[in-house]
Write an enzyme that holds these catalytic residues in place. Structure first.
Site, mmCIF file in Angstrom:
data_model
loop_
_atom_site.group_PDB
_atom_site.id
_atom_site.type_symbol
_atom_site.label_atom_id
_atom_site.label_comp_id
_atom_site.label_asym_id
_atom_site.label_seq_id
_atom_site.Cartn_x
_atom_site.Cartn_y
_atom_site.Cartn_z
ATOM 1 N N TYR A 1 -1.778 -0.073 10.274
ATOM 2 C CA TYR A 1 -2.003 -0.760 9.058
ATOM 3 C C TYR A 1 -0.821 -0.793 8.068
ATOM 4 C CZ TYR A 1 -3.454 -1.442 4.149
ATOM 5 O OH TYR A 1 -3.636 -1.771 2.833
ATOM 6 N N LYS B 1 2.230 -3.370 6.528
ATOM 7 C CA LYS B 1 2.558 -3.670 5.053
ATOM 8 C C LYS B 1 4.108 -3.482 5.045
ATOM 9 C CE LYS B 1 -1.581 -4.578 3.633
ATOM 10 N NZ LYS B 1 -1.864 -5.886 3.272
ATOM 11 N N SER C 1 0.824 -1.307 -0.022
ATOM 12 C CA SER C 1 0.037 0.040 0.023
ATOM 13 C C SER C 1 1.042 1.263 -0.013
ATOM 14 C CB SER C 1 -0.818 0.017 1.283
ATOM 15 O OG SER C 1 -1.436 1.293 1.487
HETATM 16 N N1 UFG Z 1 -12.902 11.140 2.850
HETATM 17 C C1 UFG Z 1 -13.755 12.259 3.207
HETATM 18 N N2 UFG Z 1 -14.986 11.726 3.494
HETATM 19 C C2 UFG Z 1 -15.480 10.309 3.704
HETATM 20 C C3 UFG Z 1 -14.452 9.331 3.457
HETATM 21 C C4 UFG Z 1 -12.943 9.930 2.984
HETATM 22 O O1 UFG Z 1 -13.458 13.373 3.008
HETATM 23 O O2 UFG Z 1 -16.479 9.890 3.991
HETATM 24 C C5 UFG Z 1 -11.450 11.643 2.494
HETATM 25 C C6 UFG Z 1 -10.517 10.963 3.431
HETATM 26 O O3 UFG Z 1 -10.257 11.904 4.535
HETATM 27 C C7 UFG Z 1 -9.290 11.094 2.313
HETATM 28 C C8 UFG Z 1 -9.902 10.697 1.111
HETATM 29 O O4 UFG Z 1 -11.044 11.222 1.008
HETATM 30 O O5 UFG Z 1 -8.588 12.242 2.456
HETATM 31 C C9 UFG Z 1 -9.705 9.355 0.529
HETATM 32 O O6 UFG Z 1 -10.146 8.556 1.630
HETATM 33 P P1 UFG Z 1 -10.478 6.809 1.544
HETATM 34 O O7 UFG Z 1 -10.774 6.353 2.945
HETATM 35 O O8 UFG Z 1 -11.364 6.677 0.417
HETATM 36 O O9 UFG Z 1 -9.077 6.390 1.193
HETATM 37 P P2 UFG Z 1 -7.431 6.650 2.120
HETATM 38 O O10 UFG Z 1 -6.644 7.519 1.093
HETATM 39 O O11 UFG Z 1 -7.641 7.008 3.435
HETATM 40 O O12 UFG Z 1 -7.036 5.221 2.183
HETATM 41 C C10 UFG Z 1 -6.639 4.326 1.064
HETATM 42 C C11 UFG Z 1 -6.731 3.044 1.221
HETATM 43 C C12 UFG Z 1 -5.983 2.399 2.243
HETATM 44 C C13 UFG Z 1 -4.685 3.084 2.091
HETATM 45 C C14 UFG Z 1 -4.410 4.484 1.877
HETATM 46 C C15 UFG Z 1 -2.922 4.884 1.440
HETATM 47 O O13 UFG Z 1 -8.184 2.698 1.609
HETATM 48 O O14 UFG Z 1 -5.942 1.051 2.676
HETATM 49 O O15 UFG Z 1 -5.431 4.763 0.636
HETATM 50 O O16 UFG Z 1 -2.626 4.344 0.417
HETATM 51 F F1 UFG Z 1 -3.583 2.754 3.427
#
Ligand code: UFG
Length: 322
Positions: A139, A143, A115
């Site tokens: 997490y 990884k 990741s």
């Molecule tokens: N976000 C919102 N509102 C929501 C959900 C997410 O604003 O309801 C924002 C988050 O704060 C973030 C972006 O949208 O800034 C993307 O969020 P996600 O939860 O879709 O994805 P992440 O970037 O947090 O996480 C993903 C994978 C993880 C991995 C990470 C880094 O789900 O497994 O990318 O690669 F670790």
């Protein structure tokens, strides 16, 4: 034959579809704690857990397995902060059980689901593979630790390995046959689409004061179909002995949270209520891949280079499921 652990999960099930299209024989293994049996398109399916050494030994004896693609893991960043034990136990200890079974049974090639979380807060963007790794949460640490274990097993036991560092996996099978089903859902695109579908009232925008063009966080959304294709390429490179230890899988282009919401409004033609909210703990401001190593070594390039088809395939799947 290829063993796919976590084959009933989101990226695992899409990769199985691509392996079958490539003419490979596949056996899927999944404990169905988060996966869905109906997403598994290959006929051979073993229900069970990686911690079950006897089951692994039986599986390796029963099938002529030449290589493993290892997806099975817990994947939620916030959950890993709340319950690190669960993450170290499953992602490391159970993963080790898999590697030991491979060593004992003479299976010596593995593609590992890593990741972008291994990088932590980037010091430069786009992020190349030799960027410092300083994960911000358990997490990401699981990884990175597993990548280190693979290195050591490579040196001592001759295990050939490649780690694929996914940026933000999104979208669903372009044929509409399978797709993303997380419960609970925490990822941005499916949450925004649930608002469009009327099953959620609003989406919260976590953080509006980042140093980005509109103040919201930037991510590199990569279509799950392109991730699946990259696994087939990585397997080929492993077999040919040309794989580097790690590859970034992203498009190289980032979108802000507001841009994602706007794109979802355009693709669905529906109203989507979005409200500003505080930052979510542990979120980096911007994560964008430099995917040039994968292009050079694996001949892999994403076919979906913009957000529209990612959102369109995810939306089609959501409408089909409801
Ligand atoms: N976000 C919102 N509102 C929501 C959900 C997410 O604003 O309801 C924002 C988050 O704060 C973030 C972006 O949208 O800034 C993307 O969020 P996600 O939860 O879709 O994805 P992440 O970037 O947090 O996480 C993903 C994978 C993880 C991995 C990470 C880094 O789900 O497994 O990318 O690669 F670790």
């Amino acid at each position: 034959m290829i063993l796919v652990t976590g084959g009933a999960g989101y990226i695992g099930s899409h990769t199985i579809k691509e392996l079958l299209r490539d003419g490979q024989e596949v056996v899927a293994l999944d404990n169905l704690s988060a996966g869905h049996r109906e997403l598994v398109l290959c006929p051979e399916f073993v229900e069970g857990d990686l911690a079950d050494a006897a089951l692994l030994a039986r599986t390796f004896r029963r099938y002529p397995i030449e290589a493993v693609i290892h997806f099975a893991a817990h994947t939620s960043v916030p959950e890993s902060v709340a319950n690190p034990r669960k993450y170290y136990q499953n992602n490391i200890v159970s993963g080790l059980s898999l590697l030991d079974a491979m060593v004992e049974c003479g299976v010596n090639a593995i593609v590992f689901s890593s990741s972008a979380a291994v990088y932590g807060d980037p010091v430069r963007v786009p992020i190349p593979e030799d960027h410092p790794c300083a994960p911000k949460n358990p997490y990401g640490r699981t990884k990175l630790a597993f990548e280190g274990i693979l290195h050591d097993y490579g040196v001592t036991y001759g295990l050939r390995h490649v780690s694929l560092r996914y940026f933000n996996a999104a979208g669903s099978d372009p044929d509409g046959e399978i797709g993303e089903c997380h419960d609970p859902e925490t990822h941005l695109i499916p949450i925004v689409l649930e608002v469009a579908a009327g099953v959620r009232r609003e989406v919260q925008i976590f953080g509006t004061d980042y140093e980005t063009k509109d103040g919201t966080a930037v991510r590199d959304y990569i279509h799950v179909f392109d991730l699946a294709r990259a696994h087939v390429r990585a397997l080929g490179a492993l077999e040919g002995g040309t794989a580097a230890p790690a590859y970034n899988l992203g498009t190289g282009r980032g979108y802000t949270v507001r841009e994602v919401v706007e794109c979802c409004r355009r693709i669905t033609g529906r109203e989507i209520r979005a409200v500003d909210a505080p930052r979510r703990a542990g979120d980096p401001a911007a994560l964008v891949a430099d995917p040039s190593r994968a292009k050079r070594d694996l001949g892999w390039e994403p076919r979906f280079t913009t957000l529209d088809p990612i959102v369109a395939t995810a939306w089609r799947w959501m409408l089909r499921r409801r």
